[in-house]
Design a protein around this motif. Structure first.
Motif, PDB file in Angstrom:
ATOM      1  N   HIS A   1       1.420  -5.210  42.922  1.00 19.95           N
ATOM      2  CA  HIS A   1       1.552  -6.694  42.515  1.00 19.95           C
ATOM      3  C   HIS A   1       1.497  -7.598  43.497  1.00 19.95           C
ATOM      4  CE1 HIS A   1       2.837 -10.074  39.944  1.00 19.95           C
ATOM      5  NE2 HIS A   1       4.052  -9.998  40.940  1.00 19.95           N
TER       6      HIS A   1
ATOM      7  N   ALA B   1       2.491 -10.577  44.924  1.00 19.05           N
ATOM      8  CA  ALA B   1       3.607 -11.547  44.960  1.00 19.05           C
ATOM      9  C   ALA B   1       3.843 -12.151  46.297  1.00 19.05           C
ATOM     10  CB  ALA B   1       4.954 -10.843  44.495  1.00 19.05           C
ATOM     11  N   ASN B   2       3.629 -11.377  47.368  1.00 22.38           N
ATOM     12  CA  ASN B   2       3.845 -11.699  48.738  1.00 22.38           C
ATOM     13  C   ASN B   2       3.334 -10.730  49.563  1.00 22.38           C
ATOM     14  OD1 ASN B   2       5.018 -12.215  51.358  1.00 22.38           O
ATOM     15  ND2 ASN B   2       6.693 -13.197  50.264  1.00 22.38           N
TER      16      ASN B   2
ATOM     17  N   ARG C   1      10.615 -26.250  45.716  1.00 19.64           N
ATOM     18  CA  ARG C   1       9.746 -25.708  46.924  1.00 19.64           C
ATOM     19  C   ARG C   1       9.828 -24.277  46.991  1.00 19.64           C
ATOM     20  NH1 ARG C   1      12.110 -27.220  52.781  1.00 19.64           N
ATOM     21  NH2 ARG C   1      13.976 -26.324  52.685  1.00 19.64           N
TER      22      ARG C   1
ATOM     23  N   CYS D   1       6.216 -10.024  35.368  1.00 19.41           N
ATOM     24  CA  CYS D   1       5.217  -9.674  36.185  1.00 19.41           C
ATOM     25  C   CYS D   1       4.530  -8.270  35.992  1.00 19.41           C
ATOM     26  CB  CYS D   1       5.183 -10.010  37.789  1.00 19.41           C
ATOM     27  SG  CYS D   1       5.527 -11.790  37.789  1.00 19.41           S
TER      28      CYS D   1
ATOM     29  N   ASN E   1       0.823 -15.708  43.137  1.00 21.20           N
ATOM     30  CA  ASN E   1       1.371 -14.794  41.971  1.00 21.20           C
ATOM     31  C   ASN E   1       1.109 -15.057  40.707  1.00 21.20           C
ATOM     32  OD1 ASN E   1       2.944 -13.258  40.610  1.00 21.20           O
ATOM     33  ND2 ASN E   1       4.708 -13.343  41.625  1.00 21.20           N
TER      34      ASN E   1
ATOM     35  N   TRP F   1       4.282 -22.483  56.860  1.00 22.55           N
ATOM     36  CA  TRP F   1       5.429 -21.992  56.444  1.00 22.55           C
ATOM     37  C   TRP F   1       4.978 -21.012  55.293  1.00 22.55           C
ATOM     38  CZ3 TRP F   1       8.221 -20.485  51.932  1.00 22.55           C
ATOM     39  CH2 TRP F   1       9.545 -20.069  52.314  1.00 22.55           C
TER      40      TRP F   1
ATOM     41  N   MET G   1      14.958 -18.726  40.357  1.00 21.18           N
ATOM     42  CA  MET G   1      14.884 -17.243  41.070  1.00 21.18           C
ATOM     43  C   MET G   1      15.536 -17.402  42.347  1.00 21.18           C
ATOM     44  SD  MET G   1      11.329 -15.761  42.611  1.00 21.18           S
ATOM     45  CE  MET G   1      11.036 -16.801  43.940  1.00 21.18           C
TER      46      MET G   1
ATOM     47  N   GLY H   1      15.183 -15.941  45.513  1.00 17.57           N
ATOM     48  CA  GLY H   1      14.016 -15.054  46.321  1.00 17.57           C
ATOM     49  C   GLY H   1      14.397 -13.942  47.057  1.00 17.57           C
ATOM     50  N   ARG H   2      15.548 -13.973  47.627  1.00 19.98           N
ATOM     51  CA  ARG H   2      15.908 -13.005  48.622  1.00 19.98           C
ATOM     52  C   ARG H   2      16.492 -11.677  47.760  1.00 19.98           C
ATOM     53  NH1 ARG H   2      19.364 -16.018  53.077  1.00 19.98           N
ATOM     54  NH2 ARG H   2      17.853 -17.640  53.420  1.00 19.98           N
TER      55      ARG H   2
ATOM     56  N   THR I   1       7.449 -28.879  52.616  1.00 19.15           N
ATOM     57  CA  THR I   1       6.680 -27.600  52.964  1.00 19.15           C
ATOM     58  C   THR I   1       5.556 -27.791  53.906  1.00 19.15           C
ATOM     59  OG1 THR I   1       6.248 -25.237  52.319  1.00 19.15           O
ATOM     60  CG2 THR I   1       5.023 -27.220  50.960  1.00 19.15           C
TER      61      THR I   1
ATOM     62  N   ARG J   1       5.334 -16.831  55.632  1.00 19.47           N
ATOM     63  CA  ARG J   1       6.309 -16.229  54.569  1.00 19.47           C
ATOM     64  C   ARG J   1       5.723 -15.682  53.415  1.00 19.47           C
ATOM     65  NH1 ARG J   1      11.994 -17.470  56.080  1.00 19.47           N
ATOM     66  NH2 ARG J   1      11.722 -18.733  58.023  1.00 19.47           N
TER      67      ARG J   1
ATOM     68  N   ARG K   1       4.078 -10.176  52.422  1.00 17.40           N
ATOM     69  CA  ARG K   1       5.067  -9.310  53.199  1.00 17.40           C
ATOM     70  C   ARG K   1       5.634  -8.106  52.085  1.00 17.40           C
ATOM     71  NH1 ARG K   1       8.910 -13.832  53.672  1.00 17.40           N
ATOM     72  NH2 ARG K   1      10.476 -12.573  54.414  1.00 17.40           N
TER      73      ARG K   1
HETATM   74  N1  COA Z   1       8.694 -24.387  52.422  1.00 17.66           N
HETATM   75  C1  COA Z   1       9.475 -24.656  53.666  1.00 17.66           C
HETATM   76  N2  COA Z   1      10.748 -24.169  53.537  1.00 17.66           N
HETATM   77  C2  COA Z   1      11.325 -23.420  52.475  1.00 17.66           C
HETATM   78  C3  COA Z   1      10.538 -23.275  51.517  1.00 17.66           C
HETATM   79  C4  COA Z   1       9.104 -23.862  51.346  1.00 17.66           C
HETATM   80  N3  COA Z   1       8.348 -23.682  50.442  1.00 17.66           N
HETATM   81  N4  COA Z   1      11.007 -22.307  50.590  1.00 17.66           N
HETATM   82  C5  COA Z   1      12.289 -22.209  51.062  1.00 17.66           C
HETATM   83  N5  COA Z   1      12.441 -22.696  52.579  1.00 17.66           N
HETATM   84  C6  COA Z   1      13.398 -22.798  53.109  1.00 17.66           C
HETATM   85  C7  COA Z   1      14.696 -22.397  52.515  1.00 17.66           C
HETATM   86  O1  COA Z   1      15.411 -23.507  52.028  1.00 17.66           O
HETATM   87  C8  COA Z   1      15.489 -21.878  53.804  1.00 17.66           C
HETATM   88  O2  COA Z   1      15.967 -22.982  54.504  1.00 17.66           O
HETATM   89  P1  COA Z   1      17.510 -22.718  55.315  1.00 17.66           P
HETATM   90  O3  COA Z   1      17.468 -21.730  56.214  1.00 17.66           O
HETATM   91  O4  COA Z   1      17.604 -24.216  55.897  1.00 17.66           O
HETATM   92  O5  COA Z   1      18.460 -22.646  54.016  1.00 17.66           O
HETATM   93  C9  COA Z   1      14.505 -21.153  54.646  1.00 17.66           C
HETATM   94  O6  COA Z   1      13.195 -21.612  54.295  1.00 17.66           O
HETATM   95  C10 COA Z   1      14.388 -19.573  54.455  1.00 17.66           C
HETATM   96  O7  COA Z   1      14.577 -19.428  52.922  1.00 17.66           O
HETATM   97  P2  COA Z   1      14.600 -17.862  52.614  1.00 17.66           P
HETATM   98  O8  COA Z   1      14.721 -18.064  51.307  1.00 17.66           O
HETATM   99  O9  COA Z   1      15.318 -17.192  53.323  1.00 17.66           O
HETATM  100  O10 COA Z   1      12.921 -17.402  52.983  1.00 17.66           O
HETATM  101  P3  COA Z   1      12.315 -16.294  52.877  1.00 17.66           P
HETATM  102  O11 COA Z   1      12.078 -15.779  53.913  1.00 17.66           O
HETATM  103  O12 COA Z   1      13.289 -14.982  52.027  1.00 17.66           O
HETATM  104  O13 COA Z   1      11.299 -16.280  51.834  1.00 17.66           O
HETATM  105  C11 COA Z   1      10.447 -16.308  49.721  1.00 17.66           C
HETATM  106  C12 COA Z   1      11.355 -16.990  50.591  1.00 17.66           C
HETATM  107  C13 COA Z   1      10.850 -16.986  48.281  1.00 17.66           C
HETATM  108  C14 COA Z   1       9.046 -16.428  49.780  1.00 17.66           C
HETATM  109  C15 COA Z   1      10.934 -14.839  49.442  1.00 17.66           C
HETATM  110  O14 COA Z   1      12.217 -14.411  49.368  1.00 17.66           O
HETATM  111  C16 COA Z   1      10.117 -13.756  48.559  1.00 17.66           C
HETATM  112  O15 COA Z   1       8.889 -13.767  48.197  1.00 17.66           O
HETATM  113  N6  COA Z   1      10.996 -13.476  47.398  1.00 17.66           N
HETATM  114  C17 COA Z   1      10.284 -12.593  46.411  1.00 17.66           C
HETATM  115  C18 COA Z   1       9.865 -13.685  45.278  1.00 17.66           C
HETATM  116  C19 COA Z   1       8.911 -13.025  44.275  1.00 17.66           C
HETATM  117  O16 COA Z   1       8.088 -12.234  44.832  1.00 17.66           O
HETATM  118  N7  COA Z   1       9.028 -13.514  43.063  1.00 17.66           N
HETATM  119  C20 COA Z   1       8.285 -13.084  41.972  1.00 17.66           C
HETATM  120  C21 COA Z   1       8.338 -11.389  41.614  1.00 17.66           C
HETATM  121  S1  COA Z   1       7.324 -11.056  40.213  1.00 17.66           S
END
Ligand code: COA
Length: 347
Positions: free
Chosen positions: A259, A261-262, A159, A120, A289, A40, A222, A224-225, A36, A44, A264
């Motif tokens: 909360h 978490a992110n 990751r 959470c 988080n 990134w 998880m 994530g999406r 990572t 994100r 965004r």
């Molecule tokens: N570093 C670099 N790349 C990463 C990565 C990291 N830590 N984690 C994932 N990626 C990659 C993925 O493998 C994917 O690659 P690909 O396109 O080649 O498959 C790419 O980044 C995009 O992944 P994606 O899952 O679409 O990213 P995203 O913009 O949806 O962000 C999260 C991922 C997890 C940050 C986001 O989905 C999220 O915040 N979800 C909610 C999670 C949460 O809040 N959970 C707790 C709730 S209490």
């Protein structure tokens, strides 16, 4: 479940405490562990660093300093607390409960004490329960702790999850007050979506075994999406419901604590709700988080920054595993209180 405070009973938060472990783990350091980059993670998630508990630290070690600080601010001696609930998915052990151990460490003799599991959202469920206990007269003074040590149940080679979480705890004291206090709550759950955020093994469905360990089923899994979609939806719907139930509008909200978490997810919810950015409390950049610790840690930060004025309308919304969500609306009242005599106890 939705409801407003009634019968002229006013219950408020009179003390806040927080504790996060000393060890700071930066994104750059994480980039040496998994594939990572700092860029990134920041782009994100908005997270820059998180705190990580020491190997010998368990949930009570985080809960104790947070609880002591909250009690001190409220001016409540530990033995005057009669109800303790700790919201966590990472208790010291499944039993004895973390809350019972904490009560003993604090010297809260004879207090009712139990742990609460709601992912959470645990802290939001716990303050709603504590509110109800105090409002009904069953409890005089309640201590609520929310916290987690997710670093101990995270797969540090994944990751997609390990960059998101951190460790920390917060605590609040709830008591009857003359002015202000909780106005209403909205809580809910959707078990059909539960599969998107799980800890597969270690329960009665998949008891711990050499096989579950070999298959790494004791780590958080998880989608994530899916969780992202759920989070952006419920942060908005739950906040709107509690505001409507309490006859308030989003323009009335002075401090919004979602909360953490992110960033965004937070920005999306604030924009959709129409809460200006300067009214939103954000500390996910420093803590990641922290699960049940997230909202009380953010509340403690808001208090330390002088953002909680008596009379301010404070909106909190949590969401997490279950899937679960919960909001509370509070008319803020002054923290602290007169030092209180511990009630006389027999025996
Ligand atoms: N570093 C670099 N790349 C990463 C990565 C990291 N830590 N984690 C994932 N990626 C990659 C993925 O493998 C994917 O690659 P690909 O396109 O080649 O498959 C790419 O980044 C995009 O992944 P994606 O899952 O679409 O990213 P995203 O913009 O949806 O962000 C999260 C991922 C997890 C940050 C986001 O989905 C999220 O915040 N979800 C909610 C999670 C949460 O809040 N959970 C707790 C709730 S209490």
């Amino acid at each position: 479940m939705i409801g407003t405070a009634g019968n002229g009973v006013r219950i408020a938060i009179t003390g806040i405490g927080a504790y996060a472990p000393e060890r700071v783990l930066t994104n750059s350091e994480l980039a040496t562990i998994v594939d990572t980059t700092d860029e990134w993670i920041v782009e994100r998630t908005g997270i820059r660093e998180r705190r990580i508990a020491a190997p010998d630290q368990a949930m009570t070690d985080l809960a104790l300093p947070a609880a002591q600080q909250a009690l001190e601010q409220a001016g409540v001696p530990a033995d005057a607390v009669d109800y303790i609930v700790v919201a966590t998915v990472t208790p010291d052990a499944m039993f004895p409960t973390t809350s019972a151990l904490l009560a003993d460490m604090l010297g809260a003799r004879d207090a009712a004490a139990y742990d609460l599991l709601a992912g959470c959202t645990g802290f939001m469920y716990a303050i709603a329960q504590a509110y109800a206990m105090v409002a009904s007269g069953l409890s005089e003074r309640a201590l609520v702790v929310g916290g987690d040590i997710l670093s101990k149940i995270i797969d540090w080679r994944d990751r997609a999850t390990c960059v998101l979480f951190g460790d920390g705890a917060g605590a609040v004291v709830l008591e009857r007050v003359d002015h202000g206090g909780f106005l209403g709550f909205e809580l809910g759950a959707d078990g059909a979506g539960g599969k998107h955020l799980t800890l597969p093994a270690g329960g009665s469905r998949l008891p711990a075994s050499a096989e579950t360990v070999a298959q790494e089923q004791h780590f958080v899994r998880m989608d994530g999406r899916e969780v992202f979609k759920f989070a952006t939806r419920v942060l908005v719907s739950s906040a709107e419901k509690v505001l409507a139930e309490c006859g308030r509008s989003v323009e009335d909200v002075d401090v919004y604590i979602p909360h953490q978490a992110n960033v965004r997810i937070i920005d999306h919810a604030a924009k959709k709700l129409g809460v200006p950015r300067d009214r939103v409390v954000v500390n996910v950049d420093r803590y990641g988080n922290t699960s049940s610790g997230s909202i009380p840690l953010a509340l403690a930060d808001a208090a330390a920054e002088g953002r909680l004025e008596p009379g301010s309308l404070v909106l909190m919304t949590g969401m997490g595993a279950g899937l679960t969500w919960g909001s509370a609306l509070i008319e803020w009242s002054a923290l602290g209180g007169k030092p209180q005599q511990a009630p006389e106890r027999i025996g």
